[in-house]
Write an enzyme that holds these catalytic residues in place. Structure first.
Site: not given
Ligand code: NBP
Length: 479
Positions: A13, A130, A132, A185, A188-189, A192
């Protein structure tokens, strides 16, 4: 598969896809995989030209494509999906391999997963990321936990894709064992949340008390952003306040519903702080302020309660704005001091030996709270790693000493005029409580002894005592 990839990313994603591209752009051969294969093909079709991105259709293909020790990054939804993905991949991996969770996991889950996978000889590395989706692509701040050995295998790659501070240092370091990265992390949040709340309070005061328009406040924030408050969040706030809603021509901030949402990391920070016994009142007030804003029914029911209606000042707006800058700065220092105390406590509780100056250093770029200010925190902890609180660092103590009259005036003005400032006020109370020679906790403890025989200590001699409140009120030695 013929390719021997340096690293694999599963979960494509927004975050995973951008992180995979970031590795590829830095010359690494990256194997990519997603539960739904269409995402994998789309990534390779669209961005394959940026570097070596190789699609793996199945988990088996993915593992087979990785050079040893295998480095597999999981970027899926935190919680059960992460456990499900680990359960699929772990049986295919071998001793010495690394499973890296870059999602927003709770550090307790990371500790559990690390413990379980260690039995199989697999290094489980919980990594806080961190910044995004933009950060994932162009350079995030990266907070890896896990074993020191895992950092040897992974660190150089993280260092190359991480954000770089202005002195060129990569914004990543080995934070500590098992869940240390995700813990840091989480804090950090939490910080934030506090930062955002404080900026929001400053905006509210400038609008309601000083009478400035959102566009004027944007200009004020831009000026502040050239000084000690220079930060990404200040920059973002100015951008938002300067924006006009294209549909109505109104300031954009006026067409957004005043109910802030949250994903949970602020709440985790406060819950964990409670468990560790660390008063993070600035972060807690920020979490509660979001929660209160969302209680539309409650707010509507209370809307007619009596109290002052905020009225703009008739003169002295500029001077008041300068005071708000002081209050914002001092409150921000308090929130950061509380956050660092929490990291210190977590590090002691879990034996992580976290470098407090290092944390400031890796938050200087890439992450949401990136700010000029962090250089000073790094310097403070470098000079004295045992600093009990940032507030007693000479530099911070002096700047708060200089800010505090204005800080007090701002909180008093807000209170008199009925403008809520939970962040500013809580920060000031914390500051005053720390410096108070004596707190009313003496009465609290005596109350506890009165109704629950919870005993007390005396200021004038050793021992634990109880007063026979229901009897003749003589004092007896307890326990
Ligand atoms: P999402 O948190 O929206 O998750 C979507 C992904 O998880 C897709 O690849 C989906 O596969 C996969 N997935 C799910 Br849902 N259930 C699954 C399962 N049972 N088996 C295998 N794959 C599964 O994605 P994101 O927004 O890219 O975030 C990814 C991680 O990074 C999350 O933990 C999120 O909290 C974190 N994050 C961090 C920040 C940041 O600023 N650091 C920002 C956003 C997110 P599919 O395509 O087959 O449905």
């Amino acid at each position: 598969m013929s390719i021997s990839a340096d690293i694999g990313v599963t979960g494509l994603a927004v975050m995973g896809r951008n992180l995979a591209r970031n590795f590829a752009r830095h010359g690494y051969r990256v194997a990519v995989h997603n539960r739904t294969p269409a995402r994998t093909t789309a990534l390779v079709d669209e961005f394959g030209h940026e570097g070596t991105l190789v699609a793996a259709e199945t988990t088996k293909d993915m593992v087979a494509s990785l050079a040893r020790p295998r480095r597999l990054v999981i970027m899926v939804k935190a919680g059960e999906p992460t456990d499900a993905v680990i359960a699929e991949f772990a049986p295919l991996m071998e001793e010495g391999d690394l499973i890296i969770d870059g999602g927003n996991a709770h550090f307790a889950d990371t500790r559990r997963r690390e413990r379980e996978l260690r039995k199989q000889g697999i290094h489980f590395v919980g990594v806080g990321i961190s910044g995004g989706e933009e950060g994932a692509l162009h350079g995030p701040s990266i907070m890896p936990g896990g074993s020191a050995e895992s950092y040897t295998a992974l660190g150089p790659m993280l260092e190359s894709v991480a954000a770089k501070a202005s002195d060129g240092t990569p914004c990543t370091t080995h934070v500590g064992a098992d869940g240390a990265g995700h813990f840091v992390k989480m804090v950090h949040n939490g910080i934030e949340y506090a930062d955002m709340q404080l900026i929001a309070e400053a905006y509210h005061l400038l609008r309601e008390v000083a009478g400035y328009s959102p566009a004027q406040i944007a200009d004020i924030f831009r000026t502040w952003n050239e000084g000690r408050l220079d930060s990404y969040l200040m920059e973002v706030s100015a951008e938002v306040l300067a924006h006009t809603d294209p549909a109505t021509g109104a300031p954009f901030v006026d067409v957004v519903t005043d109910q802030a949402e949250q994903k949970g990391t602020g709440r985790w920070t406060v819950q964990t702080a409670m468990d560790l016994g660390v008063p993070v009142s600035g972060i807690a007030e920020a979490v509660f302020a979001r929660s209160l804003s969302g209680h539309a029914g409650l707010r509507a029911a209370a809307a007619d309660l009596s109290g002052p209606s905020p009225k703009p000042l008739t003169s002295g707006a500029e001077q008041f704005a300068a005071q708000v800058e002081q209050a914002l700065y001092a409150s921000k220092v308090v929130s950061y001091a509380q956050g660092w105390n929490m990291i210190q406590a977590g590090s002691a509780e879990y034996g992580w030996d976290i470098g407090l100056g290092d944390v400031a250093a890796i938050w200087r770029a890439g992450c949401i709270i990136r700010a000029v200010f962090l250089d000073r925190i790094r310097d403070a902890y470098t000079a004295d790693p045992t600093l009990p609180t940032l507030l007693v660092d000479d530099g911070f103590a002096a700047s708060i000493g200089q800010a505090q009259d204005d800080w007090r005036d701002v909180v008093a003005t807000a209170t008199r005029r009925g403008v809520p400032t939970p962040g500013f006020a809580a920060a000031l109370s914390y500051y005053d409580a720390l410096r108070a020679g004596r707190l009313p906790a003496a009465l609290t403890q005596a109350q506890r002894d009165f109704f629950g025989a919870h005993t007390y200590r005396r200021v004038d001699r050793e021992g634990v005592f109880h007063t026979l409140w229901g009897g003749d009120r003589t004092e007896v030695t307890a326990g």
